[in-house]
Design a protein around this motif. Structure first.
Motif: not given
Length: 350
Positions: A60-61, A143-147, A310-311, A329-330
């Motif tokens: 994701a990063a 502003r947004r989070l990916v867990v 989340a991923a 990625y998605r």
């Protein structure tokens, strides 16, 4: 000058030119990430904080960094596959050490100005944006989070299992079956569903024994027994007391009655414990499954909490490295579009 010398110099010049371009791109992308995409938010606000530095988080990063979004990865350094010396089934990365895979990923995201800190997120609150508190005391805004916090495998409490896990005590034949093919397998039952595991691993060896351990024989259905017989799997009742190891290799399984069964590989079924505390704290809807409680997500990984994706193993126990990478990625691609539309809408409305 020989042709070989000319080729060598040309290669050196090409590498030097690539290095210069990479350094220039890193500086440009890094500066862009610090100045673009804040949408009127404070200069100290990240576009995205990624919680977790495993395959899903780093993937994701990478996408976010290449999209020039200011991104922070918080990595507690607890990848699920850390006990394994290699990972398999990832096209072009088959056999690569998990630690090497992550090291390469960290190098790649750094090229695009992504910041990575070794720390743990201890709290998250939402008041429009997100306030993320780190264990070392730092507080950041996003502003947004990916867990992408993954899960922990809780192993059966049999002496020797934890010490050998990831070596000759395994849980996934797709991950390690080829490497131990045709060896004498044991399967430690954790419930009637372990019949399925015993049947699956019989594709990699025709010498398979299912140790019922704490499962009573009457818990197996007639269909279970017929399939086990058809697959040539031996069924041994009785509780497993310990694993036997000689010269740093698994050699057998000792039952509580003292009997010993020679085995060089033992498959177990760990209880997956998803690390979903942050999602639950944010109020994400959760789904109870036989393999743990996971967040309800859409196809991009968006949870029921606006702005939170989340991923990886945070959304399911069966997410292999290749799946986790794809999921990261998605999620990132969806976030890039989401942030863009939010910025444009903000510009339109003034």
């Amino acid at each position: 000058m020989t042709e070989h010398t000319r080729d060598t110099r040309n290669d050196q010049n090409a590498r030097k030119a690539r290095g210069t371009r990479n350094a220039r791109d890193t500086e440009r992308n890094g500066n862009a990430g610090r100045t673009r995409g804040t949408g009127g938010h404070g200069s100290g606000t990240h576009d995205v904080v990624v919680v977790g530095g495993g395959a899903a988080g780093l993937s994701a990063a990478l996408v976010l960094g290449r999209a020039r979004r200011r991104t922070l990865v918080v990595d507690a350094g607890e990848p699920r596959n850390a006990p394994s010396s290699h990972m398999q089934g990832y096209l072009s990365r088959d056999g690569m050490a998990p630690a090497e895979f992550l090291a390469v990923g960290r190098e790649e995201i750094a090229r695009y100005g992504v910041e990575l800190v070794r720390d743990r997120v201890t709290d998250v609150t939402r008041d429009g944006d997100f306030t993320v508190v780190l264990g070392a005391g730092r507080t950041v805004r996003a502003r947004r989070l990916v867990v992408a916090t993954g899960l922990q495998d809780e192993l059966p409490a049999v002496p020797g299992v934890a010490e050998r896990f990831g070596r000759d005590v395994l849980h996934c034949p797709f991950c390690h079956g080829w490497e131990v093919r045709d060896e004498p397998f044991g399967v430690l039952a954790a419930g009637p569903a372990s019949v399925h595991q015993a049947l699956m691993v019989s594709q990699w060896s025709k010498d398979v024994t299912l140790f019922l351990h704490t499962v009573a024989e009457e818990e197996l259905s007639g269909q279970d027994l017929r399939r086990l017989a058809a697959a040539g799997v031996d069924v041994v009742p009785g509780e497993v007391a310990e694993l036997l190891v000689e010269d740093d290799r698994l050699t057998g399984v000792r039952l509580a009655d003292g009997s010993v069964h020679a085995r060089s590989v033992l498959y177990v079924a760990p209880r997956p414990v998803p690390r979903t505390d942050l999602l639950e704290r944010l109020g994400a809807a959760m789904d109870e499954t036989p393999f743990g409680t996971y967040p309800v997500v859409d196809p991009t990984g968006l949870t029921t909490v606006p702005g939170v994706w989340a991923a990886g193993n945070a959304i399911g126990f069966a997410e292999q490295v290749v799946h986790a990478t794809s999921g990261g990625y998605r999620a990132a691609a969806a976030i890039v579009g989401d942030l863009l539309m939010a910025d444009l809408d903000a510009a339109v409305t003034g």
